[in-house]
Design a protein around this motif. Structure first.
Motif, short mmCIF file in Angstrom:
data_model
loop_
_atom_site.label_atom_id
_atom_site.label_comp_id
_atom_site.label_asym_id
_atom_site.label_seq_id
_atom_site.Cartn_x
_atom_site.Cartn_y
_atom_site.Cartn_z
N PRO A 186 0.73 -1.06 -0.11
CA PRO A 186 -0.02 -0.13 -0.10
C PRO A 186 0.92 1.10 -0.06
N THR A 187 0.59 2.22 -0.69
CA THR A 187 1.24 3.33 -0.67
C THR A 187 0.55 4.72 -0.05
N TYR A 188 -0.47 4.41 0.59
CA TYR A 188 -1.25 5.52 1.21
C TYR A 188 -0.24 6.07 2.44
N GLY A 189 -0.53 7.46 2.79
CA GLY A 189 0.08 7.95 3.88
C GLY A 189 -0.53 8.02 5.22
N LYS A 190 -0.25 8.92 6.08
CA LYS A 190 -0.91 9.23 7.40
C LYS A 190 -2.03 9.28 7.51
N TYR A 191 -2.70 9.88 6.75
CA TYR A 191 -4.35 10.21 6.81
C TYR A 191 -4.95 8.82 6.14
N GLY A 192 -4.38 8.11 5.16
CA GLY A 192 -4.77 7.01 4.68
C GLY A 192 -4.92 5.66 5.71
N ILE A 193 -3.87 5.73 6.67
CA ILE A 193 -3.66 4.82 7.76
C ILE A 193 -4.63 5.33 8.82
N MET A 194 -5.10 6.61 8.94
CA MET A 194 -5.86 6.74 10.13
C MET A 194 -7.25 6.43 9.48
N ARG A 195 -7.85 6.77 8.26
CA ARG A 195 -8.91 6.28 7.59
C ARG A 195 -9.28 4.64 7.71
N LYS A 196 -8.11 4.18 7.50
CA LYS A 196 -8.17 2.56 7.43
C LYS A 196 -8.58 2.04 8.93
N GLN A 197 -7.83 2.66 9.92
CA GLN A 197 -8.21 2.33 11.35
C GLN A 197 -9.69 2.48 11.81
N PHE A 198 -9.98 3.91 11.28
CA PHE A 198 -11.34 4.27 11.58
C PHE A 198 -12.39 3.27 10.90
N LEU A 199 -12.19 2.91 9.56
CA LEU A 199 -13.03 1.73 9.26
C LEU A 199 -13.08 0.50 9.83
N ILE A 200 -11.87 -0.06 10.06
CA ILE A 200 -11.97 -1.16 11.02
C ILE A 200 -12.79 -1.15 12.31
N GLU A 201 -12.39 0.12 12.99
CA GLU A 201 -13.04 -0.14 14.29
C GLU A 201 -14.45 0.28 14.31
N HIS A 202 -15.00 1.20 13.39
CA HIS A 202 -16.21 1.75 13.44
C HIS A 202 -17.02 1.52 11.99
N ARG A 203 -16.61 1.12 10.91
CA ARG A 203 -17.36 0.82 9.65
C ARG A 203 -16.83 -0.44 9.04
N SER A 204 -17.03 -1.61 9.92
CA SER A 204 -16.33 -2.86 9.38
C SER A 204 -17.17 -3.24 8.01
N LYS A 248 -18.37 -1.56 5.72
CA LYS A 248 -17.77 -0.94 4.41
C LYS A 248 -16.01 -1.31 4.20
N TYR A 249 -15.65 -1.55 5.43
CA TYR A 249 -14.16 -1.94 5.11
C TYR A 249 -14.17 -3.27 4.54
N GLN A 250 -15.01 -4.21 5.15
CA GLN A 250 -14.83 -5.48 4.28
C GLN A 250 -15.45 -5.57 3.13
N TYR A 251 -16.37 -4.76 2.32
CA TYR A 251 -16.79 -4.55 1.04
C TYR A 251 -15.41 -3.91 0.31
N LEU A 252 -14.75 -2.85 0.84
CA LEU A 252 -13.56 -2.50 0.11
C LEU A 252 -12.63 -3.35 0.03
N VAL A 253 -12.42 -4.35 0.86
CA VAL A 253 -11.34 -5.27 0.96
C VAL A 253 -11.62 -6.28 -0.33
N LEU A 254 -12.96 -6.87 0.18
CA LEU A 254 -13.48 -7.95 -0.88
C LEU A 254 -13.55 -7.41 -2.51
#
Length: 118
Positions: A26-44, A46-52
């Motif tokens: 992955p090439t995303y930076g600081k804010y991408g990492i923060m978004r990913k963590q938010f999706l994992i913790e609060h929007r699982s 949506k996170y699973q959909y994006l992964v799949l």
């Protein structure tokens, strides 16, 4: 069988999605990492959909890019509004650094609430 943009293969009595592991780093930076963590913790879901669907990295890169641009723009506007100039930087560097750090923290807080944590 194809459904929702994914292909499935029958394994026994169940259809399982044909998933591939994306080996690219992955090439995303600081804010991408923060978004990913938010999706994992609060929007699982949506996170699973994006992964799949293989769109997670694209989503995180886009979020990172947008937040960076908005933070930079807001920092420039706030610095001008609060009178943080190159003249101040030459006269009192420590004061300039203090004010710029404060401005950056405020700008990030505003932009993160609107773009990362929703």
């Amino acid at each position: 069988m194809k459904k929702n943009g994914l292909s499935y293969t029958l394994h026994g009595d169940y259809y399982l999605p044909d998933l591939e592991i994306n080996e690219e780093e992955p090439t995303y930076g600081k804010y991408g990492i923060m978004r990913k963590q938010f999706l994992i913790e609060h929007r699982s879901a949506k996170y699973q959909y994006l992964v799949l669907t293989g769109k997670l990295t694209e989503h995180l890169n886009q979020a990172d890019k947008e937040v960076k641009e908005k933070v930079e723009m807001l920092i420039e506007q706030m610095a001008e509004q609060w009178g943080v100039t190159e003249e101040l930087k030459m006269q009192d560097q420590m004061e300039w650094v203090r004010r710029m750090n404060n401005i950056k923290a405020n700008a990030e807080e505003v932009v993160l609430k609107e773009n990362i944590y929703l």
